[in-house]
Design a protein around this motif. Structure first.
Motif, mmCIF file in Angstrom:
data_model
loop_
_atom_site.group_PDB
_atom_site.id
_atom_site.type_symbol
_atom_site.label_atom_id
_atom_site.label_comp_id
_atom_site.label_asym_id
_atom_site.label_seq_id
_atom_site.Cartn_x
_atom_site.Cartn_y
_atom_site.Cartn_z
ATOM 1 N N SER A 3 50.347 34.953 45.721
ATOM 2 C CA SER A 3 49.826 36.305 45.511
ATOM 3 C C SER A 3 50.660 37.416 46.134
ATOM 4 N N GLY A 4 51.565 37.066 47.027
ATOM 5 C CA GLY A 4 52.357 38.092 47.701
ATOM 6 C C GLY A 4 51.737 38.567 48.995
ATOM 7 N N SER A 5 50.514 38.172 49.266
ATOM 8 C CA SER A 5 49.833 38.508 50.515
ATOM 9 C C SER A 5 48.731 37.477 50.739
ATOM 10 N N TYR A 30 53.235 36.558 57.819
ATOM 11 C CA TYR A 30 53.553 37.039 56.472
ATOM 12 C C TYR A 30 53.479 38.568 56.394
ATOM 13 N N ASP A 79 56.716 40.697 55.381
ATOM 14 C CA ASP A 79 56.603 41.768 54.386
ATOM 15 C C ASP A 79 57.170 43.063 54.956
ATOM 16 N N THR A 114 58.138 46.128 46.933
ATOM 17 C CA THR A 114 58.260 44.909 46.123
ATOM 18 C C THR A 114 59.127 43.881 46.833
ATOM 19 N N GLU A 131 57.152 42.255 49.522
ATOM 20 C CA GLU A 131 56.228 41.265 48.980
ATOM 21 C C GLU A 131 56.935 39.952 48.688
ATOM 22 N N TRP A 132 58.163 40.010 48.155
ATOM 23 C CA TRP A 132 58.898 38.784 47.856
ATOM 24 C C TRP A 132 59.404 38.097 49.126
ATOM 25 N N ARG A 191 56.434 36.229 50.110
ATOM 26 C CA ARG A 191 56.287 35.055 49.247
ATOM 27 C C ARG A 191 57.230 33.934 49.670
#
Length: 503
Positions: free
Chosen positions: A120-122, A293, A297, A316, A319-320, A323
């Motif tokens: 989900s990125g988070s 995380y 981020d 963005t 976020e990756w 991930r």
């Protein structure tokens, strides 16, 4: 020769594989953002003290134990028994095993955070629901399925465990390289200005976190630091699977000690390059489970801004980064799981007297694994996970309870290992291929200091919540080791009664 008497596997573990297994088992990339969250830059001094006063001397002791008992199948049970006798060995090893059972419970639940971040990125685990089941219950069910799956594959042999652990170690190296390169780039590009400002020596002595502002709370933090270095002794259960344990086990421990100690201290400092404690950590959505995380981020966003990306693009990128950290940590946790679901249990079951257990418990399968004992362990861990998951705690309290139980329970068994060491060192009947502490004065000095560091950290950890009238934290902090000790004493007393060993 019966299955029980056979070796656990062929001699397949090399020095490089041992170092990767130690690195995977001990070095936790997530430990350093947790340290920064709790103490900021002030955590560095405690990590250094833990390395110098605990990790290095105890690592050397483990190397001596491991080389002397290099063919022993019982790991630390064999070490303590050969030094001070079976009763103390049983109680100490039972507490040690119980501490790792707590780790399995905690990490079986926490492992879903990195997977959620990857997807989900988070961290979205707190939003997971299944019908009437809340997030904690869903995570608990997933943890149960995970324990069953890992146990199934781990029973297939030591080669499986070594390969997965080595891959986890490789991924740990990858994420650390990425973190170091990006953090150093940000540090240079900002003119060596850190996001967490440095105001002289006080920055490295005083925590920005009010929860760790008191002297007792700061001293108790050393338990977190000790926990960050915990796990070296779990490697004692694999010496009989090494190609050259007398030479490679001490080397592997000393090399790993140096690398891990330096990386921990440097990593905590580099987190402050991109993260401001008040601006990022001091928020209600950050807990011990997701802080890694959130900080990754933030590192991605900060790096993006430094290379000229727009705010949206930098977000963005962040976020990756989160991930990737999620995927990496999921693999690393998997590697640790395969080592720790097998090695501590094997050391306890195969080291304790054979007649203590029913025959089927110590029986090895065709791959040389104590499969029956591993499935009993899985059932025990599953019961604990379900009990905690359906206990109604909030998400943050849920993870904090697991951490509180695990930290003290992990530190206590080292008191047995360190306390037994002088008897081992002075026992001339034990052949010692590797002996570092040859001077009796220095041996007693180092042992006493390490023992006091452990004892005081455990005592202060128990006192801190009591003095603050935080009865829930106090209960969970103290209950783990107390319950484990009572069970161990009762079990061994039963064994002595059964065999007429009581005097």
């Amino acid at each position: 020769m019966s299955d029980t008497d056979k070796g656990s596997a062929g001699k397949t573990i090399t020095l490089t594989m041992l170092i990767m297994m130690i690195f995977t088992t001990i070095f936790g990339f997530a430990n350093t953002p947790i340290a920064f969250m709790q103490m900021g830059y002030a955590s560095i001094i405690w990590y250094i003290l833990a390395a110098v006063l605990f990790f290095l001397p105890v690592g050397i002791m483990m190397a001596e134990y491991g080389s002397a008992f290099n063919e022993a199948k019982g790991g630390i049970y064999s070490w303590i028994e050969g030094s001070v006798g079976p009763r103390v060995a049983f109680i100490g090893t039972f507490m040690w095993l119980a501490s790792w059972e707590t780790w399995l419970v905690a990490t079986g639940s926490k492992i879903w955070i990195p997977l959620s971040v990857f997807i989900s990125g988070s961290d979205q685990t707190q939003t997971w629901h299944l019908g009437a089941l809340g997030s904690n219950q869903v995570i608990g069910i997933l943890a149960v399925l995970w324990i069953i799956a890992v146990t199934f594959f781990a029973t297939k042999g030591i080669d499986w465990i070594a390969k997965i652990s080595s891959f986890g170690g490789t991924m740990m190296v990858v994420i650390n390289i990425l973190f170091f390169i990006l953090s150093i780039y940000v540090l240079i590009s900002t003119g060596f200005k850190t996001a967490e400002p440095i105001h002289g020596l006080s920055t490295f002595l005083k925590s920005p976190n009010p929860a760790f502002a008191s002297s007792i709370a700061m001293i108790s933090f050393i338990v977190y630091a000790v926990f960050a270095y915990a796990g070296m002794e779990s490697m004692g259960g694999i010496t009989d699977s090494m190609k050259n344990p007398k030479r490679d086990f001490p080397r592997g421990i000393l090399i790993s000690t140096l690398i891990i100690g330096v990386l921990y201290a440097l990593s905590i400092f580099l987190w402050g390059v991109s993260a401001n404690w008040s601006g990022l950590i001091d928020k209600g959505n950050v807990n011990l489970g997701n802080v890694t995380y959130i900080m990754m981020d933030n590192l991605g966003r900060t790096f993006g801004h430094q290379i000229g990306l727009s705010t949206a693009t930098a977000a963005t990128l962040g976020e990756w980064f989160a991930r990737f950290a999620g995927l990496d940590m999921f693999i690393v946790y998997t590697g640790s799981f395969f080592v720790l679901i097998y090695s501590p249990l094997k050391a306890f079951v195969m080291g304790t007297p054979k007649d203590f257990w029913p025959d089927h418990v110590t029986q090895l399968n065709k791959e040389g694994m104590p499969a029956n004992a591993m499935w009993y362990q899985a059932a025990f861990v599953v019961v604990l996970i379900l009990a905690i998951s359906f206990g109604g705690a909030t998400a943050q309290s849920f993870y904090n309870i697991l951490t509180l139980m695990g930290n003290v329970s992990t530190a206590l068994p080292y008191l047995f290992l360190v306390g037994a060491y002088p008897f081992f060192n002075q026992n001339q009947a034990i052949e010692k291929p590797y002996l570092f502490f040859k001077n009796r004065y220095w041996m007693w000095t180092v042992t006493t200091i390490s023992f006091l560091v452990l004892a005081l950290s455990v005592i202060f950890t128990g006192l801190e919540p009591l003095l603050n009238h935080n009865w829930s934290d106090a209960f969970w902090t103290i209950s783990g080791p107390v319950i484990f000790t009572i069970i161990a004493v009762a079990l061994y007393r039963r064994y002595e009664n059964k065999h007429g060993l009581l005097r």
